[in-house]
Scaffold this active site. Structure first.
Site, PDB file in Angstrom:
ATOM      1  N   HIS A  23      12.574  16.574  -8.943  1.00  0.00           N
ATOM      2  CA  HIS A  23      13.635  17.199  -7.745  1.00  0.00           C
ATOM      3  C   HIS A  23      14.745  17.531  -8.125  1.00  0.00           C
ATOM      4  CE1 HIS A  23      10.954  13.559  -6.733  1.00  0.00           C
ATOM      5  NE2 HIS A  23      10.688  14.260  -5.609  1.00  0.00           N
ATOM      6  N   CYS A  44       6.229  14.470 -10.511  1.00  0.00           N
ATOM      7  CA  CYS A  44       5.389  14.673  -9.265  1.00  0.00           C
ATOM      8  C   CYS A  44       5.068  16.229  -9.442  1.00  0.00           C
ATOM      9  CB  CYS A  44       6.527  14.705  -8.006  1.00  0.00           C
ATOM     10  SG  CYS A  44       5.570  14.745  -6.498  1.00  0.00           S
ATOM     11  N   GLU A  75      -2.780  24.633  -7.691  1.00  0.00           N
ATOM     12  CA  GLU A  75      -3.067  24.452  -6.527  1.00  0.00           C
ATOM     13  C   GLU A  75      -2.508  25.730  -5.684  1.00  0.00           C
ATOM     14  OE1 GLU A  75      -1.411  20.686  -4.988  1.00  0.00           O
ATOM     15  OE2 GLU A  75      -2.209  19.628  -6.849  1.00  0.00           O
ATOM     16  N   ILE A 106       1.183  16.965 -12.717  1.00  0.00           N
ATOM     17  CA  ILE A 106       0.589  16.078 -11.337  1.00  0.00           C
ATOM     18  C   ILE A 106      -0.075  17.098 -10.581  1.00  0.00           C
ATOM     19  CG2 ILE A 106       1.436  14.823  -9.449  1.00  0.00           C
ATOM     20  CD1 ILE A 106       1.977  13.734 -12.349  1.00  0.00           C
ATOM     21  N   CYS A 141       4.101   8.788  -5.440  1.00  0.00           N
ATOM     22  CA  CYS A 141       5.367   9.547  -5.431  1.00  0.00           C
ATOM     23  C   CYS A 141       6.637   8.541  -5.408  1.00  0.00           C
ATOM     24  CB  CYS A 141       5.331  10.445  -4.162  1.00  0.00           C
ATOM     25  SG  CYS A 141       4.569  11.857  -4.605  1.00  0.00           S
ATOM     26  N   GLU A 159       4.277   4.071   1.662  1.00  0.00           N
ATOM     27  CA  GLU A 159       4.932   4.478   3.142  1.00  0.00           C
ATOM     28  C   GLU A 159       4.141   3.721   4.370  1.00  0.00           C
ATOM     29  OE1 GLU A 159       5.429   8.454   2.548  1.00  0.00           O
ATOM     30  OE2 GLU A 159       4.813   8.724   4.523  1.00  0.00           O
ATOM     31  N   HIS A 194      -2.089   9.603  -8.256  1.00  0.00           N
ATOM     32  CA  HIS A 194      -0.746   9.851  -8.319  1.00  0.00           C
ATOM     33  C   HIS A 194       0.145   9.236  -7.180  1.00  0.00           C
ATOM     34  CE1 HIS A 194       3.256  11.626  -9.002  1.00  0.00           C
ATOM     35  NE2 HIS A 194       2.943  12.346  -7.436  1.00  0.00           N
ATOM     36  N   GLU A 225       6.425   7.844 -10.365  1.00  0.00           N
ATOM     37  CA  GLU A 225       7.719   8.455 -10.438  1.00  0.00           C
ATOM     38  C   GLU A 225       8.498   7.740 -11.120  1.00  0.00           C
ATOM     39  OE1 GLU A 225       8.899  10.374  -6.804  1.00  0.00           O
ATOM     40  OE2 GLU A 225      10.887   9.523  -6.970  1.00  0.00           O
TER      41      GLU A 225
HETATM   42  N1  GLN Z   1      -0.924  16.960  -6.511  1.00  0.00           N
HETATM   43  C1  GLN Z   1       0.236  17.129  -5.636  1.00  0.00           C
HETATM   44  C2  GLN Z   1       1.102  18.144  -6.440  1.00  0.00           C
HETATM   45  O1  GLN Z   1       1.360  18.220  -7.570  1.00  0.00           O
HETATM   46  C3  GLN Z   1       0.896  15.921  -5.682  1.00  0.00           C
HETATM   47  C4  GLN Z   1       2.115  16.052  -4.708  1.00  0.00           C
HETATM   48  C5  GLN Z   1       2.832  14.695  -4.328  1.00  0.00           C
HETATM   49  O2  GLN Z   1       2.743  13.710  -4.988  1.00  0.00           O
HETATM   50  N2  GLN Z   1       3.447  14.927  -3.341  1.00  0.00           N
HETATM   51  O3  GLN Z   1       1.922  18.762  -5.690  1.00  0.00           O
HETATM   52 ZN    ZN Z   2       4.477  13.003  -6.167  1.00  0.00          ZN
END
Ligand code: GLN
Ligand code: ZN
Length: 761
Positions: free
Chosen positions: A702, A734, A492, A439, A651, A613, A649, A673
């Site tokens: 998670h 995620c 990242e 992700i 969540c 959200e 993406h 997810e």
């Molecule tokens: N690209 C982000 C990561 O991998 C996505 C995070 C998210 O969806 N909260 O951290």
């Molecule tokens: Zn996510």
């Protein structure tokens, strides 16, 4: 019956942030968890924090201070415990240790004993997460000592004028979840009795009791409205304390009569989000009810336009009389940072436009004094100057951005060709069937965080920093190649947070040093502030992504955060519609998409983690929101050529109501997810055929648990019942930022293995 002015409620906030101006709450709870301090030390420190918060409210001049809003972890969890609604798996804990440890275990689970935590959910449309009360047939309720009673008595003893707050029974039950065919409403009578007894205990230590029923600002069935009526008849019988029914986050609309007929002594309404309801409320308010006017925004960080607020309050006062009007924050200040005075680095002009919780309490007190004639209107001059300065300020308005927004054409929201045709144009990517990817983020070690900190504080040079980031990227690329993943990411390492990283590089954003807001328990966030028109200064991600692509022959995804997510996770200016701010952000992201493409990047992912959200609380407003939200995403994405593959993406998995809109976003590939609920979400595809490619998460990031190859295959086989193999991707739930390397490598190895086995079949 008239309202007795001796104990009249004049000014209050609906709740004060509990975290402390310097995040004291986080420090003490974490020290306790690490056994650095004892339980008594924790309780002492919490007591001190609580009293400081009361003192602040008193000092600002509010007529009442709020008690019962404090919690070591979560106030809804405290209510659950006060009712004795303890899920059986925590019963042993309840018997052998104090209720503090019980609360922490309910919130966080007990990994040693393999006891899962209770679920967490977002509190309405805020970023605050509460612990979801659980009902199952084996739950028996028994009243426990409740902290609201203890705190209220204590506050009264210390000379404060307390106004306790409790979460109303209907909101509490509507937000609960049922297990094993339980029905939470079967517990209503029992719960009402416990509430009655709590109210009795409060009778002598306070004159007003705040009962929060924000649920009155969402759509309710007639059945719920009837239960509400029945319950409040009971709660308002034979009590001495006056009850203030508090509603917030919107307007009462069709629930207005239910609120007015509740038999409560006062009604609080949100005049920030539900201003349109004011006239009808004033007209209908029974003579024996007071009105608490939520006029100071509890969800934002902007100073109130006091002249406008005062004029509105005067109008109310003229209609209902001074004794029947209280001035208040729109909702609890839980959603607002603590004290603006602690901001030392903020640009002075921008700072002058803001107010945090302490300042908002001051505003409430000042408006009350004005109504009382205790202070002259001259005091409004400074505020008027500031409000004027903010309006049309050259730092806020950027004509170039405005012009660009007005020249957006409908074609800019669409890719050139439809998905099926694009798929053909994207064959150059040479992807295998059932492609594997991740992700975006990879584990963020202490070392990476330390380097970012040093760079921020000028302890290392830019070139030292760059070379560290490049090494981190090279390492992540090599690991992904060894794993055999098909579409790679750069990991990242340069991003502390997916919104902050972009906000820092955009015009129109500023950042606070200490503007923390509780997200859940010990987890706080510091949202960026969008104060002006948004535009991009220069490319934001190209260097890293280009470098990452240079390290591999496989396709590298360019990683961007989408406009809706940037909007949802910031404090947004309140002088133009949110939809317009979102459009501006979308244009900035659109430029970045174009630049990534120019730099030779063939796959671009635009995360919209927060799309769901941002949904409004009332169903009738959903379509309008979803229209501008998905338009913004498409505005950002549609600049891409057909050869470029756009990913997104999300969540969450509760998709069913918005799946059509997700399809309208027209991303070539989405990842979602799903591993936690074992692909239950896929059932939505039985009714709605999702037209593009999709990767339901097969690895729950998670949890530290490593999914086995067999398990992943089972999940994927389930997915294949709904999604044709040509359109199915394989990825985790995620980003992997919070996991450690060992688990991550092990899990991804299993994921790739599962993909290979399935491909051969
Ligand atoms: N690209 C982000 C990561 O991998 C996505 C995070 C998210 O969806 N909260 O951290
Ligand atoms: Zn996510």
């Amino acid at each position: 019956m008239t309202v007795n002015s001796l104990n009249s409620l004049k000014s209050h906030c609906l709740g004060f942030p509990r975290i402390g101006a310097n995040r004291e709450l986080k420090k003490i709870t974490e020290s306790y968890w690490k056994k650095i301090i004892t339980r008594d030390e924790l309780l002492d420190a919490a007591e001190k924090l609580k009293q400081e918060n009361w003192q602040i409210q008193k000092n600002t001049g509010l007529s009442h201070i709020t008690t019962g809003d404090f919690a070591l972890y979560d106030h809804i969890l405290n209510t659950t415990i006060a009712l004795g609604a303890i899920p059986p798996r925590f019963k042993p804990q309840q018997n052998c240790s104090g209720e503090i440890d019980l609360a922490f275990q309910m919130a966080r689970g007990n990994p040693q004993q393999n006891i899962p935590a209770m679920q967490m959910m977002k509190w309405f449309d805020t970023n605050y997460h509460y612990i979801v009360p659980e009902f199952s047939p084996d739950i028996t309720l028994t009243k426990q000592p409740s902290n609201v009673v203890l705190d209220t008595k204590n506050a009264a003893k210390l000379g404060f004028n307390p106004k306790p707050v409790i979460t109303g029974p209907i909101t509490f039950l509507l937000l609960s979840k049922n297990y094993n065919n339980s029905n939470q409403w079967n517990y209503l009578d029992e719960i009402t009795e416990i509430y009655q007894s709590i109210i009795n205990e409060l009778n002598d230590s306070a004159d007003w009791l705040q009962i929060d029923e924000p649920i009155l600002c969402v759509d309710l069935t007639n059945e719920t409205k009837n239960l509400f009526k029945k319950t409040y008849e009971k709660l308002n019988k034979n009590k001495k304390i006056k009850t203030l029914l508090t509603t917030y986050f919107g307007a009462l609309d069709d629930n207005l009569d239910t609120a007015l007929e509740s038999g409560c002594d006062g009604l609080h309404v949100d005049l920030v989000r539900g201003n349109q309801q004011l006239d009808s409320i004033i007209e209908k308010l029974p003579d024996n009810m007071i009105l608490s006017a939520g006029i100071v925004d509890g969800r934002n960080i902007w100073r109130t336009d006091l002249s406008a607020a005062f004029a509105k309050l005067q109008k109310i006062q003229n209609k209902i009389g001074q004794e029947r009007l209280a001035v208040a924050s729109s909702c609890s200040l839980l959603h607002c940072p603590v004290n603006l005075n602690n901001e030392t680095k903020l640009d002075p002009e921008l700072k002058s436009w803001m107010a945090f919780s302490v300042q908002k309490c001051e505003e409430i007190a000042l408006l009350t004094d004005l109504l009382d004639g205790k202070t002259s209107e001259k005091i409004l001059e400074e505020n008027s100057q500031i409000i004027k300065n903010r309006k049309n300020n050259p730092r806020v308005v950027d004509p170039a951005v405005q012009k660009r927004c007005t020249s957006i054409t409908p074609e800019m929201l669409f890719r050139n060709k439809n998905y099926a045709e694009r798929k053909i144009s994207q064959q150059h990517l040479n992807l295998p069937i059932l492609p594997t990817t991740t992700i975006g983020s990879f584990p963020q070690t202490n070392e990476i965080r330390e380097i970012r900190r040093k760079f921020k504080n000028n302890e290392i040079t830019e070139s030292q920093y760059d070379s560290f980031i490049q090494n981190a990227i090279t390492d992540v690329v090599r690991k992904q190649e060894e794993l055999g993943l098909d579409v790679l990411v750069h990991g990242e390492p340069e991003r502390n947070d997916m919104v902050e990283y972009f906000g820092e590089q955009l015009n129109g954003f500023c950042f606070t040093e200490n503007g923390w807001v509780q997200s859940y328990g010990n987890r706080y966030v510091k949202p960026p502030v969008i104060f002006g028109d948004v535009s991009r200064k220069q490319p934001m991600t190209i260097n890293q992504i280009k470098f990452a692509q240079s390290q591999t022959a496989k396709p590298m995804k360019g990683m961007l955060t989408g406009p809706v997510t940037i909007l949802c996770w910031s404090f947004v200016r309140d002088d133009i519609p949110r939809a317009d701010v979102c459009k501006q952000i979308a244009l900035a992201i659109r430029d970045e998409v174009a630049d990534l493409e120019k730099a030779g990047i063939k796959i671009i992912q635009i995360d919209e983690a927060a799309l769901r959200e941002g949904m409004p609380l009332r169903k009738c407003n959903a379509d309008k929101y979803l229209t501008w939200a998905t338009d913004s995403f498409r505005l950002a994405a549609s600049v891409a050529n057909d050869q470029t593959q756009i990913h997104s993406h999300m969540c969450y998995s509760e998709f069913n109501t918005i799946i059509k809109w997700i399809a309208q976003m027209d991303a070539d590939v989405i990842s979602i997810e799903s591993s936690r609920n074992k692909m239950q979400l896929l059932e939505v595809f039985q009714e709605f055929e999702y037209p593009n490619e999709i990767g339901p998460g097969v690895y729950d990031i998670h949890s530290p648990r490593i999914p086995s190859v067999e398990e992943i295959i089972t999940l994927l086989k389930k997915a294949l019942q709904y999604i044709p193999k040509e359109r199915l991707w394989i990825n985790p739930d995620c980003g992997l930022k919070t996991r450690n390397w060992e688990e991550t490598l092990e899990s991804l190895k299993n994921m790739v293995k599962a993909a290979k086995i399935l491909r051969n079949e």
